[in-house]
Design a protein around this motif. Structure first.
Motif, PDB file in Angstrom:
ATOM      1  N   ALA A 144      -4.932  -8.342  -9.291  1.00 50.36           N
ATOM      2  CA  ALA A 144      -5.664  -7.214  -8.717  1.00 50.36           C
ATOM      3  C   ALA A 144      -4.951  -6.614  -7.519  1.00 50.36           C
ATOM      4  O   ALA A 144      -5.043  -5.404  -7.271  1.00 50.36           O
ATOM      5  N   PRO A 200      -8.878   0.446  -7.753  1.00 48.25           N
ATOM      6  CA  PRO A 200      -9.415  -0.822  -8.259  1.00 48.25           C
ATOM      7  C   PRO A 200      -8.588  -1.344  -9.425  1.00 48.25           C
ATOM      8  O   PRO A 200      -7.992  -0.570 -10.179  1.00 48.25           O
ATOM      9  N   TRP A 201      -8.570  -2.647  -9.568  1.00 47.67           N
ATOM     10  CA  TRP A 201      -7.924  -3.297 -10.704  1.00 47.67           C
ATOM     11  C   TRP A 201      -8.754  -3.004 -11.949  1.00 47.67           C
ATOM     12  O   TRP A 201      -9.990  -3.179 -11.942  1.00 47.67           O
ATOM     13  N   ILE A 223     -11.992  -3.636  -0.041  1.00 40.07           N
ATOM     14  CA  ILE A 223     -10.701  -3.001   0.182  1.00 40.07           C
ATOM     15  C   ILE A 223     -10.951  -1.732   0.982  1.00 40.07           C
ATOM     16  O   ILE A 223     -11.616  -0.809   0.511  1.00 40.07           O
ATOM     17  N   TRP A 278     -14.035  -9.078  -2.667  1.00 39.32           N
ATOM     18  CA  TRP A 278     -13.242  -8.525  -1.572  1.00 39.32           C
ATOM     19  C   TRP A 278     -13.664  -7.081  -1.322  1.00 39.32           C
ATOM     20  O   TRP A 278     -14.023  -6.360  -2.244  1.00 39.32           O
ATOM     21  N   GLN A 289     -14.377  -5.386  -4.967  1.00 36.03           N
ATOM     22  CA  GLN A 289     -14.024  -5.959  -6.258  1.00 36.03           C
ATOM     23  C   GLN A 289     -13.692  -7.426  -6.058  1.00 36.03           C
ATOM     24  O   GLN A 289     -13.042  -7.799  -5.076  1.00 36.03           O
ATOM     25  N   ALA A 298      -7.728  -5.629   3.364  1.00 37.74           N
ATOM     26  CA  ALA A 298      -8.557  -6.321   2.379  1.00 37.74           C
ATOM     27  C   ALA A 298      -9.269  -7.456   3.091  1.00 37.74           C
ATOM     28  O   ALA A 298      -8.638  -8.228   3.821  1.00 37.74           O
ATOM     29  N   ASP A 334      -2.857  -3.352  -7.859  1.00 31.03           N
ATOM     30  CA  ASP A 334      -3.612  -2.099  -7.920  1.00 31.03           C
ATOM     31  C   ASP A 334      -4.242  -1.779  -6.572  1.00 31.03           C
ATOM     32  O   ASP A 334      -4.213  -0.629  -6.124  1.00 31.03           O
ATOM     33  N   TRP A 335      -4.830  -2.780  -5.931  1.00 28.33           N
ATOM     34  CA  TRP A 335      -5.471  -2.553  -4.641  1.00 28.33           C
ATOM     35  C   TRP A 335      -4.509  -1.922  -3.649  1.00 28.33           C
ATOM     36  O   TRP A 335      -4.868  -1.025  -2.899  1.00 28.33           O
ATOM     37  N   CYS A 352       0.824  -1.202   0.000  1.00 26.77           N
ATOM     38  CA  CYS A 352       0.000   0.000   0.000  1.00 26.77           C
ATOM     39  C   CYS A 352       0.859   1.252   0.000  1.00 26.77           C
ATOM     40  O   CYS A 352       2.055   1.207   0.180  1.00 26.77           O
ATOM     41  N   SER A 391     -15.738  -2.689 -10.457  1.00 24.44           N
ATOM     42  CA  SER A 391     -15.625  -2.477  -9.018  1.00 24.44           C
ATOM     43  C   SER A 391     -16.770  -1.572  -8.595  1.00 24.44           C
ATOM     44  O   SER A 391     -17.433  -0.962  -9.433  1.00 24.44           O
TER      45      SER A 391
END
Length: 168
Positions: free
Chosen positions: A110, A119-120, A139, A137, A134, A151, A113-114, A12, A125
Motif C-alpha cells: 500500500a 489509496p492502494w 494518510i 492508517w 486505509q 502517515a 500508492d500512498w 511522495c 479506503s
C-alpha cells in the motif's frame, strides 16, 4: 530501526509536479516515530532515502544526514534482503523485514500508492479531510503539493512517518 519504516513512506510527490511513474526513483528526507509500549521504549529516526522500483521489486537506500549509506533494503517477489555494515539478512517479504527492524509491520504494498497521494487499490479506503484512511492508517496529504506526506497509525504503538521528497 524506525528509519526503515519512514523510508518506505518517503516516495511522495515532488513540489509542484505530477506524481511520478510507479517505477520512478524518489529521494528526500524523512522522519519516523514509534511510540513506547509497556515493553519497548519510543523510537525516533531521521535521515535521507532513495527509493527505486515497485512493490514487486525494488531497492531502498537509507543514509545518514551526511550522506553515508547506513542500510540497503532490496526485494523481489516473495523475498527481501537487508544489507548493513554487519552483513546481509534475508527475509520472506518486506512486511517481515519491517517487523524485524521496527517492531511493527508496515503495509508495504500500500505504501507505494500512498506515497503517490492515492489509496492502494487492494482494499477499501475512506476519504477524510486532507487525505484518506486505509488499513488502519490515516494518510495526510494536506501538504502534498509541497512534497509532504504523513502517515499515522493510531493503534498502539502509534507510528508517525513524515516524508519530504526532493524535486526531480
Amino acid at each position: 530501526m524506525g528509519l526503515l519504516a519512514g523510508s518506505l513512506l518517503a516516495g511522495c510527490a515532488t513540489v509542484g509536479q505530477k506524481a511520478p511513474p510507479d517505477s520512478a526513483t524518489l529521494s528526500g528526507k524523512l522522519s519516523v516515530r514509534v511510540d513506547a509500549t509497556a515493553t519497548t521504549p519510543s523510537r525516533s529516526e531521521s535521515g535521507s532515502f532513495e527509493l527505486k522500483g515497485t512493490p514487486e521489486a525494488g531497492q531502498l537506500n537509507l543514509s545518514t544526514p551526511l550522506g553515508t549509506v547506513m542500510a540497503q533494503a532490496r526485494w523481489a517477489g516473495n523475498r527481501a534482503w537487508l544489507a548493513t555494515s554487519q552483513g546481509e539478512t534475508a527475509y520472506p517479504d518486506l512486511d517481515t523485514l519491517t517487523q524485524e527492524m521496527l517492531g511493527e509491520s508496515l503495509p508495504v504494498a500500500a505504501l507505494f500508492d500512498w506515497l503517490r497521494g492515492r489509496p492502494w487499490p487492494g482494499t477499501a479506503s475512506r476519504a477524510v479531510e486532507g487525505g484518506f484512511e486505509q488499513l488502519g492508517w490515516t494518510i495526510d496529504l494536506a501538504r502534498f503539493g509541497e512534497g509532504w506526506v504523513a502517515a499515522r497509525r493510531a493503534q498502539a504503538p502509534a507510528v508517525l512517518v513524515r516524508a519530504k521528497v526532493d524535486p526531480s
